[in-house]
Design an enzyme around this catalytic site. Structure first.
Site, PDB file in Angstrom:
ATOM      1  CD  GLU A 185      25.442  52.470  51.467  1.00 46.66           C
ATOM      2  OE1 GLU A 185      25.649  51.563  50.626  1.00 46.66           O
ATOM      3  OE2 GLU A 185      25.947  52.473  52.611  1.00 46.66           O
ATOM      4  NE  ARG A 210      29.831  43.381  53.224  1.00 44.22           N
ATOM      5  CZ  ARG A 210      29.669  44.604  53.718  1.00 44.22           C
ATOM      6  NH1 ARG A 210      28.463  45.173  53.701  1.00 44.22           N
ATOM      7  NH2 ARG A 210      30.693  45.265  54.220  1.00 44.22           N
ATOM      8  CG  HIS A 227      28.397  54.560  49.230  1.00 43.70           C
ATOM      9  ND1 HIS A 227      29.046  55.057  50.340  1.00 43.70           N
ATOM     10  CD2 HIS A 227      28.226  53.233  49.457  1.00 43.70           C
ATOM     11  CE1 HIS A 227      29.268  54.062  51.182  1.00 43.70           C
ATOM     12  NE2 HIS A 227      28.775  52.943  50.678  1.00 43.70           N
ATOM     13  CG  HIS A 269      29.540  48.977  47.358  1.00 41.21           C
ATOM     14  ND1 HIS A 269      28.189  48.790  47.570  1.00 41.21           N
ATOM     15  CD2 HIS A 269      30.018  49.601  48.477  1.00 41.21           C
ATOM     16  CE1 HIS A 269      27.859  49.283  48.754  1.00 41.21           C
ATOM     17  NE2 HIS A 269      28.949  49.775  49.327  1.00 41.21           N
ATOM     18  CE1 TYR A 329      31.193  56.303  54.717  1.00 43.75           C
ATOM     19  CE2 TYR A 329      31.186  56.698  52.349  1.00 43.75           C
ATOM     20  CZ  TYR A 329      31.458  55.876  53.429  1.00 43.75           C
ATOM     21  OH  TYR A 329      32.003  54.633  53.226  1.00 43.75           O
TER      22      TYR A 329
END
Length: 353
Positions: free
Chosen positions: A316, A79, A178, A104, A180
Site C-alpha cells: 500500500e 492507523r 488496497h 482506513h 492483495y
C-alpha cells in the site's frame, strides 16, 4: 471495455463492474463500489492467464468484507492513534474501529462508498475515473473532501493510479489502493515463496497497537531488509520483536526518494515459479507491506476458496501511519486552495527463468 450491473447495495444504489483489457494480456475488473479492483488477470512465462488478486465473486462479499480487499482507502489510510488528532488548535475525534484506534477511514470509509464512474479512452490507453465527495464531519473528519481517482490501463500491462483531492477545511488526507497480490494465482497457496525487493533503507517500527513509535529505523541487519531480493517467508518467523507484535509484516517502509514529487521504484514482487512479476512505482513517501496476517480462512473468497493466512500480500503506497500525531513525519494535512495529487503504477510483467 465493457460495463455491466454487479448488484444493488442495501440502500438501493446500483453497483457497476467495468472490464478493461490490454494488448499485453492483462485484464482488470473494477467495481463502482469501493473503487474495488476485483481482479487482475495476468500471463505467466507460458502465456497462461491467472487472476492474481484476492477478492470475491459477488457484491455481497464486498458488503461484508473487513479486510479491504482491492478497495480504495480514505479519508486516511492506515492507523491514527486513539482516533484523535489536533489541528490548528482544535481537537478532533474520529471513529475508533480497530482496537481503539482509527483504521482506513473508519466504520464507513471510502471502501464502502459507491463511486461515480466515467470510462475513457486516450489513444491506446483505456481507463476509468471514479469520483466521491466525503462530507464535512464524515467519520469525524473536518471539512468536505472531493476525491477523484483514475485507473488507466496501458497496452504493456501497467495500471496507472492517479489520486486527486481538494478540501473545504484543513483535514488529514492519505489515500491508497488496497489490493492483495498472489502472483501464483488467487487461491493458490500462500505468498511466502514470492520474492520481494523494496527500495527502502528504513522502516517505521510500531508499538503493541501497531502505531509507529516515531523512529525511522534502518532495515540493515533486520528481517525488514528487502533492499536486495529475498523471499517473503525467509525471515517472517524470526525471533524479532517487530514481527512478533504484528504477527508478520505489517509495517510502513520509508521509500528512498529523490525529490518529494518524484515517481520512484517502490517494490518488485516476483513469483519465481510462474515468472509473473509486479513492479510498483509511486510518488508517495511510504509503502505499507502487509503479509495477510489477519486472514484466517473463515471467509471464502473467489470460487469459494477460503482466504487463508498469508494467502496475499498488500503493498500500500501511502504517507506514514499516524502522521497527524507525528510532526516529524511528512505532513498529510490538506488545506483549502491546495490540491492533493499522487500517482502509483502497478506494472505487471513476465520475468525470465
Amino acid at each position: 471495455m465493457s460495463r455491466e450491473p454487479f448488484g444493488t447495495t442495501p440502500d438501493g444504489a446500483t453497483v457497476e463492474r467495468y472490464t478493461l483489457a490490454s494488448a499485453s494480456g492483462v485484464t482488470i475488473r473494477v467495481l463502482s463500489y469501493g473503487g474495488v479492483i476485483q481482479s487482475v488477470t495476468a500471463p505467466d512465462r507460458a502465456g497462461a492467464l491467472a487472476d492474481v488478486t484476492l477478492g470475491y465473486d459477488t457484491l455481497d462479499g464486498y458488503l461484508r468484507d473487513k479486510s479491504y480487499l482491492g478497495a480504495l482507502i480514505g479519508r486516511y489510510a492506515n492507523r491514527i492513534r486513539a482516533g484523535r488528532f489536533s489541528l490548528d488548535g482544535r481537537e478532533f475525534t474520529l471513529a475508533a474501529n480497530a482496537g481503539g484506534n482509527h483504521l482506513h477511514g473508519g466504520n464507513r470509509g471510502f471502501n464502502k462508498a459507491v463511486w461515480a464512474t466515467e470510462a475513457f479512452a486516450d489513444g491506446e490507453n483505456i481507463g476509468l475515473v471514479l469520483s466521491h465527495v466525503s462530507p464535512d464531519g464524515d467519520e469525524g473528519y473536518p471539512g468536505a473532501v472531493s476525491v477523484r481517482v483514475t485507473y488507466t490501463l496501458t497496452p504493456d500491462g501497467a495500471i496507472v493510479i492517479d489520486f486527486f483531492a481538494t478540501a473545504t477545511a484543513p483535514t488529514p488526507v492519505n489515500l491508497t489502493q488496497h489490493s492483495y497480490f498472489n502472483l501464483a494465482g488467487t487461491g493458490v497457496g500462500d505468498i511466502l515463496d514470492h520474492t520481494l525487493e523494496v527500495a527502502a533503507s528504513r522502516f517505521t517500527p510500531v508499538d503493541a497497537q501497531l502505531i509507529p513509535t516515531g523512529e525511522l529505523r534502518p532495515v540493515s541487519g533486520t528481517p525488514f531488509d528487502f533492499t536486495t531480493p529475498e523471499t517473503i517467508g525467509a525471515r517472517i518467523n524470526d525471533a524479532d520483536e517487530q514481527l512478533r507484535l504484528a504477527g508478520g509484516y505489517d509495517h510502513n517502509f520509508v521509500l528512498d526518494h529523490g525529490a518529494a514529487s518524484d515517481l520512484v521504484l517502490a517494490a518488485r514482487l516476483t513469483d519465481p515459479l510462474s515468472g509473473r512479476g509486479l513492479d510498483i512505482h509511486t510518488t508517495e513517501p511510504g509503502m505499507q507491506c502487509y503479509s495477510g496476517n489477519f486472514l484466517d480462512g473463515t471467509v471464502a473468497g473467489k470460487g469459494g476458496v477460503p482466504l487463508r493466512y498469508r494467502s496475499g500480500l498488500a503493498l500500500e503506497t501511502q504517507h506514514f501511519p499516524d502522521s497527524p500525531n507525528q510532526p516529524a513525519f511528512p505532513s498529510t494535512i490538506l488545506r483549502p486552495g491546495a490540491e492533493h495529487r499522487s500517482r502509483t503504477i502497478y506494472h505487471f510483467v513476465v520475468r525470465p527463468a
